[in-house]
Write a protein that holds these residues in place. Structure first.
Motif, PDB file in Angstrom:
ATOM      1  N   ALA A  74      45.380  35.731  32.075  1.00 52.58           N
ATOM      2  CA  ALA A  74      44.775  35.461  33.379  1.00 52.58           C
ATOM      3  C   ALA A  74      43.767  34.313  33.285  1.00 52.58           C
ATOM      4  O   ALA A  74      43.679  33.479  34.192  1.00 52.58           O
ATOM      5  CB  ALA A  74      44.110  36.720  33.910  1.00 52.58           C
ATOM      6  N   THR A 100      39.991  35.259  42.301  1.00 55.10           N
ATOM      7  CA  THR A 100      41.066  36.026  42.937  1.00 55.10           C
ATOM      8  C   THR A 100      42.367  35.875  42.156  1.00 55.10           C
ATOM      9  O   THR A 100      43.070  36.864  41.897  1.00 55.10           O
ATOM     10  CB  THR A 100      41.249  35.554  44.394  1.00 55.10           C
ATOM     11  OG1 THR A 100      40.005  35.679  45.079  1.00 55.10           O
ATOM     12  CG2 THR A 100      42.317  36.365  45.095  1.00 55.10           C
ATOM     13  N   VAL A 101      42.672  34.646  41.771  1.00 53.34           N
ATOM     14  CA  VAL A 101      43.877  34.392  40.966  1.00 53.34           C
ATOM     15  C   VAL A 101      43.785  35.135  39.636  1.00 53.34           C
ATOM     16  O   VAL A 101      44.764  35.726  39.167  1.00 53.34           O
ATOM     17  CB  VAL A 101      44.069  32.870  40.748  1.00 53.34           C
ATOM     18  CG1 VAL A 101      45.101  32.586  39.669  1.00 53.34           C
ATOM     19  CG2 VAL A 101      44.455  32.212  42.049  1.00 53.34           C
ATOM     20  N   TRP A 102      42.600  35.129  39.022  1.00 54.68           N
ATOM     21  CA  TRP A 102      42.415  35.820  37.744  1.00 54.68           C
ATOM     22  C   TRP A 102      42.677  37.315  37.893  1.00 54.68           C
ATOM     23  O   TRP A 102      43.373  37.904  37.071  1.00 54.68           O
ATOM     24  CB  TRP A 102      41.001  35.582  37.200  1.00 54.68           C
ATOM     25  CG  TRP A 102      40.814  36.193  35.856  1.00 54.68           C
ATOM     26  CD1 TRP A 102      41.026  35.595  34.665  1.00 54.68           C
ATOM     27  CD2 TRP A 102      40.416  37.543  35.555  1.00 54.68           C
ATOM     28  NE1 TRP A 102      40.781  36.483  33.629  1.00 54.68           N
ATOM     29  CE2 TRP A 102      40.408  37.688  34.167  1.00 54.68           C
ATOM     30  CE3 TRP A 102      40.072  38.636  36.341  1.00 54.68           C
ATOM     31  CZ2 TRP A 102      40.060  38.875  33.539  1.00 54.68           C
ATOM     32  CZ3 TRP A 102      39.732  39.826  35.714  1.00 54.68           C
ATOM     33  CH2 TRP A 102      39.735  39.931  34.326  1.00 54.68           C
ATOM     34  N   VAL A 103      42.120  37.943  38.919  1.00 54.62           N
ATOM     35  CA  VAL A 103      42.291  39.385  39.115  1.00 54.62           C
ATOM     36  C   VAL A 103      43.763  39.738  39.326  1.00 54.62           C
ATOM     37  O   VAL A 103      44.287  40.675  38.707  1.00 54.62           O
ATOM     38  CB  VAL A 103      41.428  39.883  40.301  1.00 54.62           C
ATOM     39  CG1 VAL A 103      41.806  41.294  40.709  1.00 54.62           C
ATOM     40  CG2 VAL A 103      39.958  39.805  39.952  1.00 54.62           C
ATOM     41  N   VAL A 104      44.435  38.978  40.160  1.00 50.22           N
ATOM     42  CA  VAL A 104      45.852  39.247  40.426  1.00 50.22           C
ATOM     43  C   VAL A 104      46.683  39.028  39.162  1.00 50.22           C
ATOM     44  O   VAL A 104      47.536  39.852  38.812  1.00 50.22           O
ATOM     45  CB  VAL A 104      46.360  38.357  41.585  1.00 50.22           C
ATOM     46  CG1 VAL A 104      47.871  38.427  41.719  1.00 50.22           C
ATOM     47  CG2 VAL A 104      45.674  38.763  42.883  1.00 50.22           C
ATOM     48  N   THR A 105      46.426  37.945  38.453  1.00 48.45           N
ATOM     49  CA  THR A 105      47.181  37.643  37.233  1.00 48.45           C
ATOM     50  C   THR A 105      46.912  38.678  36.145  1.00 48.45           C
ATOM     51  O   THR A 105      47.833  39.132  35.464  1.00 48.45           O
ATOM     52  CB  THR A 105      46.839  36.234  36.709  1.00 48.45           C
ATOM     53  OG1 THR A 105      47.054  35.291  37.743  1.00 48.45           O
ATOM     54  CG2 THR A 105      47.698  35.875  35.514  1.00 48.45           C
ATOM     55  N   GLY A 107      45.961  41.804  36.510  1.00 46.33           N
ATOM     56  CA  GLY A 107      46.623  43.054  36.896  1.00 46.33           C
ATOM     57  C   GLY A 107      48.119  43.004  36.664  1.00 46.33           C
ATOM     58  O   GLY A 107      48.702  43.940  36.104  1.00 46.33           O
ATOM     59  N   ALA A 108      48.724  41.897  37.071  1.00 50.60           N
ATOM     60  CA  ALA A 108      50.170  41.766  36.861  1.00 50.60           C
ATOM     61  C   ALA A 108      50.516  41.704  35.387  1.00 50.60           C
ATOM     62  O   ALA A 108      51.480  42.339  34.941  1.00 50.60           O
ATOM     63  CB  ALA A 108      50.672  40.502  37.579  1.00 50.60           C
TER      64      ALA A 108
END
Length: 116
Positions: A74, A100-105, A107-108
């Motif tokens: 992430a 936001t990108v870090w959190v989504v990445t 988690g995925a």
């Protein structure tokens, strides 16, 4: 409670020793701008993993390492996304978008990467 205090103290000591070791290694490298990369995150993570393995066990160490893997992926994506956004959106909006990108990445990545 005392065990947790000892664990935190040992992690801090181990992380500090690894920071020192990696800082010495980084001083011998060129270019100097890479010195921070080697003296911060990897050394603290390594110290934390070693103490976790010694005090709690390998299963918890593997779980921590899996989380670190997802976070590293992430962070790599964050580093790719934020610089172009800085010019277009400014610091605060670019940082918020990057977070936001870090959190989504993260988690995925945590869900998709094989767990040890």
């Amino acid at each position: 409670m005392a065990r947790q205090i000892v664990e935190v103290a040992l992690k801090a000591l181990a992380g500090g020793l690894f920071v020192l070791g990696f800082a010495v290694l980084a001083e011998m490298m060129t270019p100097k701008r890479l010195a921070g990369v080697f003296s911060a995150g990897p050394s603290v993570a390594l110290g934390s993993l070693l103490v976790t393995a010694a005090l709690i066990g390998q299963a918890d160490m593997r779980a921590a390492a899996d989380g670190m893997r997802a976070g590293a992926i992430a962070f790599f994506v964050y580093c790719l996304v934020v610089p172009p956004l800085l010019k277009a959106w400014g610091v605060w909006r670019a940082a918020l978008a990057g977070l936001t990108v870090w959190v989504v990445t993260a988690g995925a990545a945590f869900l998709l990467l094989p767990q040890s």
